[in-house]
Scaffold this active site. Structure first.
Site, PDB file in Angstrom:
ATOM      1  N   ASP A  14      44.569  23.726  30.760  1.00  0.00           N
ATOM      2  CA  ASP A  14      43.557  24.665  30.297  1.00  0.00           C
ATOM      3  C   ASP A  14      43.031  25.398  31.525  1.00  0.00           C
ATOM      4  OD1 ASP A  14      41.539  25.840  28.531  1.00  0.00           O
ATOM      5  OD2 ASP A  14      40.137  24.504  29.563  1.00  0.00           O
ATOM      6  N   LYS A  55      37.892  32.973  21.168  1.00  0.00           N
ATOM      7  CA  LYS A  55      36.450  33.210  21.189  1.00  0.00           C
ATOM      8  C   LYS A  55      35.886  33.753  19.869  1.00  0.00           C
ATOM      9  CE  LYS A  55      36.657  31.623  25.271  1.00  0.00           C
ATOM     10  NZ  LYS A  55      36.558  30.153  25.387  1.00  0.00           N
TER      11      LYS A  55
END
Length: 264
Positions: A14, A55
């Site tokens: 990540d 998001k």
């Protein structure tokens, strides 16, 4: 027998909270700022719960929370809609695009570990909830600090599919010519990262220090007593164990021990 030995070919990291940006402060800060513009004050715990998702999906999950939905209705005079999700996303994306370069400091141990992986011939990829436009700004600066994965995959590069789906990880594998997910390690700092790896069939590693789950900045960490640090790490470990994480490491240098164990 030799053919039964596991050989790790690739590690997929990540980005924020794992390689850079101790505690994922950039998205936390901007989510809080975005919702505050609409009169909704979010707690860090609320912001962190869906962390790791694309998001816009993250914003939608925040609005679905009972307390947040109630405050939104009180402040805005109506229930939230998809138009609200889009408006919040546009505010968030613009703000994060402006500040993301301020949050590219490598987390301790990451640069040294990446260098060792390259020496070992292990391929390095990254998946992130950031957009490709954001990452174009960040990658150059990160490279100057010793963080240069061979490929970085963002949700908009896989038709907007986000974690916990494994599409970004599969795209990393394709880009670096890795055939089997069982030879891939996914390292992350959220439950969504772990689910991404598990859904791909990869080995999963959760990071404690600097992680989003631990939920504090480096400055906040420095103010804790040893007992408080251990208590936070224990709670973070429990979060990883809830989703069946294969390995939990305190800091990134311990990843090398995990790989050595898997390759035995």
């Amino acid at each position: 027998m030799e053919q039964n030995k596991r050989k790790i070919e690739m590690v997929v990291f990540d980005w924020a909270g794992t390689m850079v940006d101790y505690g994922s402060q950039a998205p936390i800060t901007v989510f809080a700022r975005t919702f505050a513009k609409k009169g909704v004050e979010l707690t860090k715990e609320e912001i962190n719960e869906p962390m790791g998702m694309e998001k816009k999906c993250h914003i939608r999950e925040l609005l679905k929370m009972e307390r947040v939905a109630a405050v939104w209705k009180e402040k805005q005079g109506a229930d939230w809609t998809e138009d609200d999700v889009q408006e919040l996303y546009e505010i968030f994306e613009n703000d994060l695009y402006q500040v993301v370069l301020d949050y590219t400091v490598p987390i301790d141990g990451v640069v040294e570990t990446l260098a060792k992986l390259k020496e070992m011939g292990i391929k390095i990829g990254s998946t992130t909830g950031y957009t490709s436009a954001m990452m174009e700004r960040v990658i150059i600066q990160a490279d100057e600090q010793g963080i240069s994965p061979a490929t970085v995959i963002t949700p908009d590069q896989v038709e907007g599919v986000s974690r916990p789906e494994p599409d970004m990880l599969f795209a990393c594998m394709k880009a670096l010519d890795v055939e089997s997910a069982t030879s891939v390690i996914k390292v992350g700092d959220t439950q969504m990262d772990i689910w991404e790896g598990k859904n791909a069939g990869a080995i999963t590693v959760g990071l404690l220090t600097g992680s989003n789950i631990m939920g504090i900045s480096k400055a906040e960490y420095a103010t804790l007593t040893p007992e408080e640090v251990e208590a936070r790490k224990a709670k973070t470990r429990e979060k990883y164990e809830e989703v069946g994480t294969d390995f939990v490491i305190d800091n990134m240098t311990e990843l090398l021990d995990v790989i050595a164990k898997l390759n035995q």
